[in-house]
Design a protein around this motif. Structure first.
Motif, short mmCIF file in Angstrom:
data_model
loop_
_atom_site.label_atom_id
_atom_site.label_comp_id
_atom_site.label_asym_id
_atom_site.label_seq_id
_atom_site.Cartn_x
_atom_site.Cartn_y
_atom_site.Cartn_z
N SER A 139 0.33 -2.08 -7.10
CA SER A 139 1.58 -2.42 -6.40
C SER A 139 1.43 -3.74 -5.65
O SER A 139 1.76 -3.85 -4.47
CB SER A 139 1.98 -1.30 -5.44
OG SER A 139 0.90 -0.95 -4.59
N ALA A 140 0.92 -4.73 -6.38
CA ALA A 140 0.72 -6.06 -5.78
C ALA A 140 1.55 -7.09 -6.52
O ALA A 140 1.87 -6.93 -7.71
CB ALA A 140 -0.75 -6.45 -5.84
N GLU A 141 1.95 -8.14 -5.81
CA GLU A 141 2.55 -9.33 -6.41
C GLU A 141 1.67 -10.50 -5.99
O GLU A 141 1.80 -11.02 -4.87
CB GLU A 141 3.99 -9.54 -5.92
CG GLU A 141 4.97 -8.52 -6.44
CD GLU A 141 6.37 -8.73 -5.90
OE1 GLU A 141 6.59 -9.74 -5.17
OE2 GLU A 141 7.24 -7.91 -6.18
N LEU A 142 0.77 -10.89 -6.86
CA LEU A 142 -0.18 -11.96 -6.57
C LEU A 142 0.01 -13.09 -7.56
O LEU A 142 -0.03 -12.88 -8.78
CB LEU A 142 -1.61 -11.42 -6.63
CG LEU A 142 -1.95 -10.32 -5.61
CD1 LEU A 142 -3.32 -9.74 -5.89
CD2 LEU A 142 -1.87 -10.86 -4.19
N GLU A 143 0.24 -14.28 -7.03
CA GLU A 143 0.52 -15.45 -7.85
C GLU A 143 -0.62 -16.45 -7.73
O GLU A 143 -1.11 -16.72 -6.63
CB GLU A 143 1.85 -16.09 -7.42
CG GLU A 143 3.02 -15.13 -7.51
CD GLU A 143 4.34 -15.74 -7.04
OE1 GLU A 143 4.40 -16.98 -6.88
OE2 GLU A 143 5.30 -14.99 -6.85
N LYS A 191 0.83 -1.20 0.00
CA LYS A 191 0.00 0.00 0.00
C LYS A 191 0.87 1.25 0.00
O LYS A 191 2.07 1.20 0.33
CB LYS A 191 -0.94 -0.02 1.21
CG LYS A 191 -1.85 -1.25 1.21
CD LYS A 191 -2.68 -1.35 2.46
CE LYS A 191 -3.76 -0.33 2.52
NZ LYS A 191 -4.69 -0.56 3.66
N THR A 192 0.30 2.36 -0.37
CA THR A 192 1.07 3.60 -0.47
C THR A 192 1.55 4.12 0.89
O THR A 192 2.45 4.95 0.94
CB THR A 192 0.25 4.70 -1.17
OG1 THR A 192 -1.00 4.84 -0.51
CG2 THR A 192 0.01 4.32 -2.64
N ASP A 193 0.96 3.64 1.98
CA ASP A 193 1.43 4.05 3.31
C ASP A 193 2.63 3.23 3.77
O ASP A 193 3.11 3.40 4.89
CB ASP A 193 0.31 3.97 4.34
CG ASP A 193 -0.21 2.53 4.55
OD1 ASP A 193 0.36 1.60 3.96
OD2 ASP A 193 -1.19 2.36 5.31
N GLY A 194 3.11 2.33 2.92
CA GLY A 194 4.28 1.52 3.25
C GLY A 194 3.96 0.17 3.86
O GLY A 194 4.85 -0.66 4.02
N SER A 195 2.70 -0.08 4.18
CA SER A 195 2.33 -1.36 4.78
C SER A 195 2.22 -2.44 3.71
O SER A 195 1.99 -2.16 2.53
CB SER A 195 1.01 -1.24 5.54
OG SER A 195 -0.03 -0.88 4.65
N LEU A 196 2.41 -3.68 4.14
CA LEU A 196 2.37 -4.84 3.25
C LEU A 196 1.29 -5.78 3.73
O LEU A 196 1.27 -6.17 4.90
CB LEU A 196 3.73 -5.54 3.26
CG LEU A 196 4.13 -6.36 2.03
CD1 LEU A 196 4.25 -5.47 0.80
CD2 LEU A 196 5.43 -7.10 2.28
N VAL A 197 0.38 -6.13 2.83
CA VAL A 197 -0.73 -7.02 3.18
C VAL A 197 -0.47 -8.39 2.55
O VAL A 197 -0.29 -8.50 1.33
CB VAL A 197 -2.07 -6.47 2.66
CG1 VAL A 197 -3.22 -7.40 3.06
CG2 VAL A 197 -2.31 -5.06 3.18
#
Length: 458
Positions: free
Chosen positions: A231-235, A147-153
């Motif tokens: 800004s995702a890496e989804l496999e 996410k643009t706030d720097g967090s990673l989900v």
């Protein structure tokens, strides 16, 4: 030069050890369906074996010496481990190098759309696949959203038994006359590998109501917006666990065994060592399936940079020392080989094929046709590897990928050979390579771990 089926050679103690290795391996596969998940799981295993983060060593300005064990993760997609030996590091490293990426489907940056009240995610396939193998099977989604706030989900959908799965549709046989006349590469086109993710419309919405409902669900569960796909890496990978296969439970059927079977056995061998003479190194790298490119692929400088940091913490860094270490190193490019399949015997050359349950496979060269893009190991190094395996009672066989003009494949071996080190391919024979579910022999998994222990202990 007939090789024995190694199942005939095992006593009760070895069989028990073999089953334990394979239970741990299946767990590794279940927890690591992406590169990031493999790195995370490998770090947990390394830490339990006493490995420290090299970044912490650097920040704290600690000195490293014989017996110390460190690791470094690069962008959470590649991993390097070192176990410092008692002999001068300038004499070189014993390196095990495997890749942890596997063929799959990647979700595009602008993926979500609706067509006739079905919601889809658009994909782009990664690595060499037969596209028709990916339709109608249960699929799962793994990955991260930044996410643009720097967090990673972190995202995992389709693995828990209470989770829904997703899938790709196929044309029903009743209407498939034209489709079945196409060549295999065209039966399913890349742009048709669209993941079906929903059908329920959001109430009180007219246009795009199913898509809006999917967006509502992912907002509620993951607190992400449609823009966050950018800004995702989804496999997208096959859903489900690694399973024992065969009525005799002699095999493992699972996704991603090229090359996680060699990655796990290399890691397991590495962390089992109490001490080493030559400094041992295990490399678990990304991007091999698309040419080892990018910052986390073997063609980047991350390994060289990490080795330079290690030498600096040992107090011996110089450009000349770095070059000597690399040139004097010896490596097993731990990558899989094609197992002989009698159903498709026409593409194999039986005298030079790999077989299930006959031990780890040595490939003097890979490449294609006229050995293009291969590292062709020299005879002296091959003789040394044979001596090591025979001394340590490791079952091994030699092979080529298939008949000379049928095609071929590559590994990271030729990249590491650019440093002037001795490198040879050595890994596990695989059936169904690059399919959604690949098969290996449990016996070969066990022999691979034995082989890698033997190599790094020499």
């Amino acid at each position: 030069m007939e090789r024995k089926n190694v199942w005939k050679t095992y006593g009760e103690e070895e069989l028990a050890e073999l089953e334990q290795v394979n239970r741990d391996y299946r767990e590794f596969l279940d927890k690591g369906k992406t590169e990031r998940e493999c790195v995370k799981g490998s770090i947990a295993i390394a830490k339990a074996a006493g490995y420290a983060d090299l970044n912490d060593v650097i920040v704290q300005k600690k000195t490293l010496s014989a017996g110390d064990k460190v690791y470094l993760s690069y962008m959470d997609k590649s991993l390097v481990l070192f176990h410092i030996g008692t002999r001068p590091i300038e004499e070189g490293l014993n390196i095990l190098g495997a890749h942890i990426d596997s063929p799959r489907l990647d979700i595009k940056q602008n993926p979500l759309y609706e067509d006739t009240e079905l919601a889809y995610l658009d994909t782009h396939y990664y690595g060499g696949i037969k596209k028709y193998q990916w339709v109608t099977i249960p699929l799962a989604i793994h990955g991260v959203v930044a996410k643009t706030d720097g967090s990673l989900v972190n995202i995992v959908i389709g693995e828990d038994e209470n989770d829904p799965v997703v899938f790709i549709s196929d044309l029903l046989i009743h209407l498939a006359q034209t489709q079945l006349e196409k060549k295999g590469a065209k039966v399913v086109e890349g742009e048709d590998l669209n993941i079906i993710v929903g059908n329920i419309p959001l109430k009180n919405e007219e246009k795009g109501a199913v898509k809006k409902n999917i967006l509502k669900l992912i907002k509620e569960k993951y607190d992400i917006e449609e823009e966050d796909f950018l800004s995702a890496e989804l496999e997208v990978v096959p859903a489900g666990r690694a399973r024992e296969a065969g009525m005799d439970k002699s095999m493992i059927l699972a996704y991603g065994q090229d090359d996680r079977v060699c990655a796990y056995t290399s890691l397991a061998a590495m962390v089992s060592m109490e001490q080493v003479e030559r400094t041992a190194c295990t490399l678990l790298v990304d991007k091999e399936e698309i040419g080892s490119v990018g910052a986390t692929g073997m063609k980047s400088k991350f390994f060289e940079n990490t080795l330079a940091e290690l030498l600096d913490r040992m107090g011996v860094y110089s450009e000349l020392t770095l070059r000597r270490v690399l040139a004097n190193s010896k490596m097993l490019s731990s990558d899989v080989s094609a197992a002989y399949d009698p159903t498709y015997s026409s593409v194999f050359e039986k005298k030079n094929a790999a077989y299930f349950s006959k031990g780890i496979v040595i490939n003097k060269f890979t490449g294609s046709r006229g050995k293009s893009s291969s590292n062709d190991a020299n005879a002296e190094y091959l003789g040394e590897i044979r001596r090591i395996f025979e001394t340590h009672n490791v079952a091994y066989q030699t092979a080529e990928l298939g008949k000379v003009d049928q095609g071929g494949g590559g590994t990271i071996a030729y990249i590491m050979a650019l440093y002037g080190m001795n490198v040879i391919d050595s890994g596990v024979a695989v059936l169904n390579m690059h399919a959604p579910h690949e098969a290996v022999s449990k016996a070969d998994v066990y022999e691979a771990k034995k082989a890698y222990v033997a190599f790094i202990s020499e």
